[in-house]
Design a protein around this motif. Structure first.
Motif, mmCIF file in Angstrom:
data_model
loop_
_atom_site.group_PDB
_atom_site.id
_atom_site.type_symbol
_atom_site.label_atom_id
_atom_site.label_comp_id
_atom_site.label_asym_id
_atom_site.label_seq_id
_atom_site.Cartn_x
_atom_site.Cartn_y
_atom_site.Cartn_z
ATOM 1 N N GLU A 96 32.723 -1.967 15.184
ATOM 2 C CA GLU A 96 32.724 -1.062 16.318
ATOM 3 C C GLU A 96 33.584 0.154 16.037
ATOM 4 O O GLU A 96 34.572 0.102 15.327
ATOM 5 N N ASN A 97 33.201 1.256 16.623
ATOM 6 C CA ASN A 97 33.925 2.506 16.474
ATOM 7 C C ASN A 97 34.690 2.750 17.770
ATOM 8 O O ASN A 97 34.113 3.130 18.772
ATOM 9 N N HIS A 98 35.967 2.501 17.764
ATOM 10 C CA HIS A 98 36.762 2.648 18.979
ATOM 11 C C HIS A 98 37.207 4.090 19.148
ATOM 12 O O HIS A 98 37.799 4.689 18.248
ATOM 13 N N SER A 99 36.941 4.670 20.307
ATOM 14 C CA SER A 99 37.315 6.050 20.559
ATOM 15 C C SER A 99 38.791 6.140 20.872
ATOM 16 O O SER A 99 39.341 5.299 21.582
ATOM 17 N N GLY A 100 39.422 7.196 20.340
ATOM 18 C CA GLY A 100 40.780 7.491 20.757
ATOM 19 C C GLY A 100 40.745 8.285 22.047
ATOM 20 O O GLY A 100 39.699 8.472 22.674
ATOM 21 N N GLU A 101 41.886 8.803 22.450
ATOM 22 C CA GLU A 101 41.953 9.584 23.680
ATOM 23 C C GLU A 101 41.367 10.966 23.447
ATOM 24 O O GLU A 101 41.589 11.585 22.404
ATOM 25 N N ILE A 102 40.632 11.441 24.417
ATOM 26 C CA ILE A 102 39.998 12.749 24.318
ATOM 27 C C ILE A 102 41.076 13.825 24.174
ATOM 28 O O ILE A 102 42.143 13.735 24.812
ATOM 29 N N PRO A 103 40.862 14.841 23.317
ATOM 30 C CA PRO A 103 41.858 15.910 23.171
ATOM 31 C C PRO A 103 42.200 16.553 24.511
ATOM 32 O O PRO A 103 41.329 16.749 25.362
ATOM 33 N N SER A 104 43.470 16.890 24.687
ATOM 34 C CA SER A 104 43.962 17.361 25.986
ATOM 35 C C SER A 104 43.277 18.647 26.445
ATOM 36 O O SER A 104 43.030 18.836 27.637
ATOM 37 N N PHE A 105 42.918 19.534 25.509
ATOM 38 C CA PHE A 105 42.317 20.809 25.929
ATOM 39 C C PHE A 105 40.924 20.617 26.509
ATOM 40 O O PHE A 105 40.401 21.494 27.207
#
Length: 486
Positions: free
Chosen positions: A237-246
């Protein structure tokens, strides 16, 4: 003892100092039809090209054609997309040329392409007609190759392959870009040619497969792994990190009305592509745009993106301004982030990954100026978010197709646009990458971004979609609210 058609022993392939295939062994016996799974960039396409004699590896690859067969002793590889050439043998088209070439007549028509292919392969032209009809492609006979969408170009290559019926047929992503009816009929056609003796290797991660498929395998860590079933794939599985703040900030809208079309018509000579289109997209709405291949979806999007010259002859409003009231094509593109298979075709593959993403700030097909520090940081954040750090200095064209698509997806969202146009955005991505990207789309749209999403596969759509417009033969057939469950 079983008789093999393909025998591969100790095959190795190195690409840019990285081993893609490592001592790979694979024997395909007569009567075995394979589906080949694997993560994007794992070497599936390279392996197919080696079998077809289009690429070299180190090792032993033997093809044992049946000398008693009535089928051509050929291995035919159908790529996931196809780059055609003009009448002078050149393939360097630019994106907008697709909509301005009708007067130039600088590529072959579909009919001429098929006639030439039939002569080259000694095929009976009458026998291609049932294939054209099954894939709903008969009406494209007079269309130039450059006028075809990615799905229509894919159909043309499939028509030629099914007409030829080689002893071994390898298709990379056979269902990509095809509407539901065409996918169903393609499955029937593949079963038919299989019964006639054609052996199949399908490279895909789809669950829709011909019943003639009786072997399952994947390429993982450079090795061939035989599977017992469709569901046994061991992809991680490809776990997403946190979306960039901008990208968490809501876009700044210049108008409440993003798109408004009033009785829009587009014609090429006597051929009418769009008929009396009335459609309105308001800020923050999330639309699903659907329709069969050739229904007019790509032309409709070209009007919104400013690429179609006939937009000036229609009552069309973009971001609150009537088209032709003084704004340039670049003024329009500042508001939009776009990805489509056609745009990918024409993008500059000699830019690096980092440059390709950064070019999205300026809507160019390469980076031609120095980025300020703040924008450079945003590019770095997206490179990391999409898992592209190890590739950021590599040329776009050197990457596997799936990774190229991720790069262009990152380019599409880099400026946090008011309107996101995603035309078949997950073509070439594996299942994990598709889930990863649609998760990102859902997050972006939760922050107020406006979305127009084109997708044929119901299982590959983001959850945020709220409304649907369906085109049929250039006309609006359905406009409705959606309730797509997770």
């Amino acid at each position: 003892m079983k008789e093999s058609i393909v025998s591969i022993q100790n095959l190795n392939l190195k690409y840019q100092q990285k081993l893609v295939l490592t001592d790979l062994n694979w024997t395909i016996n007569r009567g075995e039809n394979y589906v080949l799974f694997g993560e994007s960039g794992g070497g599936k396409t390279s392996l197919a090209k080696i079998i077809a004699g289009l690429q070299n590896g180190i090792g032993e690859v033997k093809i044992n054609f049946d000398t008693n067969s009535h089928l051509p002793a050929e291995v035919l590889f159908v790529e996931s997309w196809y780059q055609f050439k003009n009448l002078e043998g050149v393939a360097n088209f630019y994106y907008q040329q697709r909509y301005t070439s009708q007067q130039a007549k600088d590529t072959l028509t579909v009919h001429a392409e098929l006639v030439n292919y039939g002569i080259e392969k000694s095929l009976n032209l009458d026998k291609v007609e049932p294939i054209l009809e099954a894939l709903n492609f008969s009406s494209f006979a007079s269309s130039q190759l450059i006028e075809l969408s990615s799905g229509e170009n894919k159909k043309l290559q499939l028509v030629k392959a099914l007409w030829l019926k080689p002893q071994l047929l390898i298709i990379d992503q056979p269902y990509t870009g095809l509407d539901a009816a065409s996918r169903k009929n393609l499955t029937i056609l593949l079963n038919d040619v299989s019964q006639d003796g054609v052996q199949l290797i399908l490279i895909c991660n789809d669950s829709e497969l011909p019943i003639s498929i009786n072997r399952f395998a994947e390429i993982k860590d450079g090795q061939f792994i035989q599977l017992d079933s469709l569901t046994q794939s061991s992809s991680t599985e490809n776990h997403s990190g946190e979306i960039p703040s901008f990208l968490k900030e809501s876009p700044v809208y210049s108008s409440e009305n993003i798109v408004r079309m009033v009785n829009v018509n587009i014609s090429y000579g006597e051929k009418q592509v769009l008929k009396n289109i009335n459609w309105e997209v308001k800020a923050g709405e999330k639309w699903l745009l659907q329709g069969h291949n050739g229904s007019g979806k790509s032309t409709l999007l070209s009007l919104i993106n400013g690429d179609h010259p006939q937009s000036y002859a229609n009552e069309l409003y973009l971001f609150g301004n009537r088209r032709g009231s003084g704004e340039s094509i670049w003024d329009i593109k500042q508001h939009i982030g776009l990805i489509s298979p056609e745009f990918h075709w024409y993008f500059d593959a000699t830019s690096t990954v980092w440059q390709s993403i950064a070019s999205g700030f300026y809507d160019t097909v390469g980076l031609f100026q120095q980025l300020p520090y703040s924008k450079s940081q945003q590019v770095d954040e997206l490179v990391e978010y999409f898992g592209l750090m190890s590739s950021k200095n590599e040329l776009l064209g050197s990457l596997p197709l799936g990774k190229q698509r991720l790069v262009l997806l990152a380019r599409t969202i880099i400026k946090n646009p008011e309107l996101l146009i995603l035309d078949e955005p997950c073509q070439g991505l594996d299942q994990q990458q598709t889930q990863h990207f649609n998760h990102l789309v859902d997050e972006l749209c939760s922050n107020g971004m406006t979305l127009i999403y084109v997708g044929h596969f119901e299982s590959q759509l983001p959850n945020c979609l709220e409304k649907r417009i369906l085109l049929e033969s250039g006309e609006v057939k359905v406009v409705e609210n959606l309730n797509i469950e997770a």
